[in-house]
Enzyme design. Structure first.
Site, mmCIF file in Angstrom:
data_model
loop_
_atom_site.group_PDB
_atom_site.id
_atom_site.type_symbol
_atom_site.label_atom_id
_atom_site.label_comp_id
_atom_site.label_asym_id
_atom_site.label_seq_id
_atom_site.Cartn_x
_atom_site.Cartn_y
_atom_site.Cartn_z
ATOM 1 N N GLU A 36 0.652 -1.251 0.002
ATOM 2 C CA GLU A 36 -0.139 -0.093 -0.056
ATOM 3 C C GLU A 36 0.828 1.257 0.069
ATOM 4 O O GLU A 36 1.931 1.265 0.871
ATOM 5 C CB GLU A 36 -0.820 -0.064 1.282
ATOM 6 C CG GLU A 36 -1.891 1.190 1.351
ATOM 7 C CD GLU A 36 -2.738 1.044 2.705
ATOM 8 O OE1 GLU A 36 -1.948 0.510 3.993
ATOM 9 O OE2 GLU A 36 -3.891 1.363 2.892
ATOM 10 N N HIS A 38 2.336 4.397 1.161
ATOM 11 C CA HIS A 38 2.626 5.392 2.279
ATOM 12 C C HIS A 38 3.292 6.683 2.090
ATOM 13 O O HIS A 38 4.141 7.018 2.793
ATOM 14 C CB HIS A 38 3.312 4.400 3.258
ATOM 15 C CG HIS A 38 2.648 3.248 4.143
ATOM 16 N ND1 HIS A 38 2.050 2.197 3.368
ATOM 17 C CD2 HIS A 38 2.141 3.087 5.171
ATOM 18 C CE1 HIS A 38 1.434 1.451 4.297
ATOM 19 N NE2 HIS A 38 1.731 2.308 5.438
ATOM 20 N N ASP A 47 3.555 -1.755 6.036
ATOM 21 C CA ASP A 47 2.315 -2.556 6.812
ATOM 22 C C ASP A 47 2.948 -4.105 7.081
ATOM 23 O O ASP A 47 2.517 -4.751 7.618
ATOM 24 C CB ASP A 47 1.233 -2.452 6.324
ATOM 25 C CG ASP A 47 0.455 -1.195 6.249
ATOM 26 O OD1 ASP A 47 1.072 -0.234 6.876
ATOM 27 O OD2 ASP A 47 -0.720 -0.877 5.771
ATOM 28 N N HIS A 122 -2.085 -3.726 9.222
ATOM 29 C CA HIS A 122 -2.789 -2.923 8.029
ATOM 30 C C HIS A 122 -4.433 -2.935 8.699
ATOM 31 O O HIS A 122 -5.157 -3.944 8.845
ATOM 32 C CB HIS A 122 -2.850 -3.658 6.730
ATOM 33 C CG HIS A 122 -3.536 -3.141 5.606
ATOM 34 N ND1 HIS A 122 -3.446 -1.816 5.149
ATOM 35 C CD2 HIS A 122 -4.550 -3.552 5.054
ATOM 36 C CE1 HIS A 122 -4.317 -1.553 4.153
ATOM 37 N NE2 HIS A 122 -5.032 -2.725 4.092
ATOM 38 N N GLU A 124 -7.260 -2.090 7.614
ATOM 39 C CA GLU A 124 -8.334 -2.650 6.739
ATOM 40 C C GLU A 124 -8.328 -4.245 6.662
ATOM 41 O O GLU A 124 -9.502 -4.905 6.393
ATOM 42 C CB GLU A 124 -8.202 -2.222 5.245
ATOM 43 C CG GLU A 124 -8.381 -0.921 5.162
ATOM 44 C CD GLU A 124 -7.313 -0.048 5.348
ATOM 45 O OE1 GLU A 124 -6.233 -0.471 5.865
ATOM 46 O OE2 GLU A 124 -7.221 1.271 4.906
ATOM 47 N N HIS A 179 -1.978 7.321 8.891
ATOM 48 C CA HIS A 179 -1.434 6.459 7.856
ATOM 49 C C HIS A 179 -0.268 7.185 7.001
ATOM 50 O O HIS A 179 -0.352 8.374 6.537
ATOM 51 C CB HIS A 179 -2.465 6.299 6.740
ATOM 52 C CG HIS A 179 -2.301 5.643 5.448
ATOM 53 N ND1 HIS A 179 -1.688 4.341 5.321
ATOM 54 C CD2 HIS A 179 -1.866 6.128 4.176
ATOM 55 C CE1 HIS A 179 -1.287 3.819 4.090
ATOM 56 N NE2 HIS A 179 -1.319 5.007 3.418
ATOM 57 N N GLU A 184 3.996 5.491 11.922
ATOM 58 C CA GLU A 184 4.576 4.493 11.199
ATOM 59 C C GLU A 184 6.004 5.216 10.694
ATOM 60 O O GLU A 184 6.829 4.320 10.518
ATOM 61 C CB GLU A 184 3.891 4.250 9.788
ATOM 62 C CG GLU A 184 2.500 3.314 10.050
ATOM 63 C CD GLU A 184 1.598 3.194 8.818
ATOM 64 O OE1 GLU A 184 1.211 1.860 8.735
ATOM 65 O OE2 GLU A 184 1.534 4.060 7.938
HETATM 66 ZN ZN ZN Z 1 0.650 1.518 7.012
HETATM 67 MN MN MN Z 2 -2.257 0.116 5.814
#
Ligand code: ZN
Ligand code: MN
Length: 259
Positions: A36, A38, A47, A122, A124, A179, A184
């Site tokens: 994904e 970032h 992630d 992650h 989701e 995010h 992170e």
């Molecule tokens: Zn992430």
């Molecule tokens: Mn993610």
């Protein structure tokens, strides 16, 4: 404390692995992430890297093994990952993820595992992990196997109030829009500084969304950075706070649940 040649199950020979797993006493930790975007400053597999490292640290503390991570996850949601329309973001359908998780859990149980932990990185993935666990346990029950315990967790849930106050002295924006932000980015600075390009980071205001979703997504809702909050206040020091707090918290939880 671990007596294994490696914390990673896939780095062992099969006899070493078999000796560790067959009596059901060794917990197996399965990291699960995503590919994904970032933001402009971090790579696509944040992630995956972060839960894998938490799993490795916890495994060394409690004598567990870490399984190969799930490197693809469920579709990025606009309000928690920028959206699945963005370049680089590469996701599975929910049914695919659930089926793969169910298969892998049942395989580890076949090897002897009775203590399993899904270490999520992650947002989701959350409900799809639970569905994979539920289907695996149901099928195992049909086979007469009823002594499997599965813990599911997301590492950020172990950041307690005192740590949040130290990490976000100017106010906490909430995990959903973390995010590519301070959480992170700080962890990546502490663990993989060569993969972080803070000079390219875009300093965006925390994303705001209406209290509903629209499909197809409205790309203009996602900040042009791809992040949902700014990484500007990220630091190596905050990364070390997060590593300490989450590793300690997860290890304690698993010691309790897998005692
Ligand atoms: Zn992430
Ligand atoms: Mn993610």
């Amino acid at each position: 404390m671990t007596a294994f040649a490696s914390a990673f199950a896939h780095e062992l020979t099969w006899p070493e692995y078999d000796a560790a797993m067959r009596d059901g006493q060794t917990p197996i930790l399965i990291p699960i992430g995503s590919m994904e975007q970032h933001g402009h400053h971090m790579p696509l597999h944040v992630d995956v890297l972060l839960p894998t490292e938490f799993a490795r640290r916890v495994a060394l503390e409690i004598g567990a093994l870490v399984a190969p991570p799930f490197t693809y996850g469920y579709k990025s949601h606009q309000k928690s990952g920028g959206g699945n329309h963005l370049p680089g973001t590469t996701s599975l359908d929910g049914a695919t993820l659930v089926a793969a998780l169910k298969d892998v859990i049942k395989e580890f149980v076949r090897h002897g595992a009775r203590k399993v932990c899904l270490v999520n990185g992650h947002f989701e993935n959350s409900w799809f992990i639970i569905e994979g666990i539920d289907l695996a346990l149901r099928e195992l029950r049909w086979d007469g196997i009823t002594d499997v315990k599965i813990v599911v967790l997301s590492y950020w849930d172990f950041v307690h109030k005192e740590a949040i106050a130290r990490l976000y002295p100017n106010g906490f924006p909430g995990w959903e829009i973390e995010h590519g932000g301070v959480l992170e980015t700080s962890l990546m600075l502490a663990l993989h500084p060569q993969l972080v390009h803070l000079d390219r980071a875009l300093d965006v205001a925390p994303a705001t969304f209406p209290p509903y979703d629209v499909y197809p997504v409205k790309p203009e809702w996602t900040p042009s950075s791809g992040t949902l909050s700014s990484p500007k206040e990220a630091s190596v020091e905050k990364g070390h706070i997060l590593l300490e707090v989450c590793t300690t918290g997860i290890a304690a939880a698993l010691r309790t649940e897998f005692a």
